[in-house]
Design a protein around this motif. Structure first.
Motif, mmCIF file in Angstrom:
data_model
loop_
_atom_site.group_PDB
_atom_site.id
_atom_site.type_symbol
_atom_site.label_atom_id
_atom_site.label_comp_id
_atom_site.label_asym_id
_atom_site.label_seq_id
_atom_site.Cartn_x
_atom_site.Cartn_y
_atom_site.Cartn_z
ATOM 1 N N ILE A 1 0.857 -1.185 0.000
ATOM 2 C CA ILE A 1 0.000 0.000 0.000
ATOM 3 C C ILE A 1 0.893 1.234 0.000
ATOM 4 O O ILE A 1 1.625 1.487 0.946
ATOM 5 N N SER A 2 0.831 1.986 -1.100
ATOM 6 C CA SER A 2 1.699 3.160 -1.212
ATOM 7 C C SER A 2 1.044 4.414 -0.649
ATOM 8 O O SER A 2 1.738 5.323 -0.213
ATOM 9 N N SER A 3 -0.281 4.473 -0.671
ATOM 10 C CA SER A 3 -0.968 5.663 -0.178
ATOM 11 C C SER A 3 -2.214 5.245 0.594
ATOM 12 O O SER A 3 -3.210 4.822 0.014
ATOM 13 N N TRP A 4 -2.155 5.371 1.908
ATOM 14 C CA TRP A 4 -3.305 5.009 2.744
ATOM 15 C C TRP A 4 -4.485 5.947 2.506
ATOM 16 O O TRP A 4 -5.632 5.543 2.641
ATOM 17 N N THR A 5 -4.225 7.193 2.149
ATOM 18 C CA THR A 5 -5.327 8.142 1.916
ATOM 19 C C THR A 5 -6.108 7.792 0.658
ATOM 20 O O THR A 5 -7.272 8.154 0.530
ATOM 21 N N THR A 6 -5.500 7.092 -0.266
ATOM 22 C CA THR A 6 -6.216 6.593 -1.443
ATOM 23 C C THR A 6 -6.816 5.222 -1.152
ATOM 24 O O THR A 6 -7.924 4.919 -1.593
ATOM 25 N N PHE A 7 -6.091 4.406 -0.426
ATOM 26 C CA PHE A 7 -6.502 3.029 -0.173
ATOM 27 C C PHE A 7 -7.795 2.943 0.643
ATOM 28 O O PHE A 7 -8.706 2.185 0.284
#
Length: 137
Positions: free
Chosen positions: A54-60
């Motif tokens: 997961i590179s971006s939790w705000t997108t995930f």
């Protein structure tokens, strides 16, 4: 892959039995999703791959919530209610239309070209579902 197909079909048969026994499709779906979530989280932790990709939790997180709402709440609960009228075999067989929807969504949202093979496969799948449903009645 074969085990996955067998488990998927077995799950629909069990859901049909539970719905016919008087359980709400919402309850059955919620329990199944909770149980499979625990199994998936356990396997992820056991293999050491938990949250490493997961590179971006705000997108995930928003995408995860959208998948849960659309996939679990709308789709599977809707199919659970359809089990009151149709057989588990017919519901499972109806899953063959999913690639057709993917092709239609590709055309609508991504301007992908639809070829004659798409229309041919849609015709064959629709005819097969019609024959199965007619024979089932």
């Amino acid at each position: 892959m074969l085990l996955s197909v067998v488990a998927y079909t077995f799950g629909w048969v069990q859901m049909k039995k539970l719905v016919q026994a008087g359980f709400s499709p919402i309850w059955v779906n919620g329990f199944a999703m909770f149980l499979t979530g625990i199994i998936s989280l356990s396997l992820s932790g056991a293999t050491g791959t938990f949250a490493t990709n997961i590179s971006s939790w705000t997108t995930f997180i928003p995408l995860l919530i959208a998948i849960v709402i659309v996939g679990n709440f709308i789709s599977y609960i809707g199919l659970g209610f359809l089990l009151r009228r149709y057989s588990a075999t017919f519901i499972t067989l109806s899953g063959l239309v999913r690639p057709l929807f993917a092709g239609a969504y590709g055309y609508i949202f991504l301007s992908e070209r639809i070829t004659w093979t798409f229309w041919l496969s849609m015709l064959i799948v629709s005819f097969g579902l019609y024959l199965f449903h007619k024979e089932e009645i």
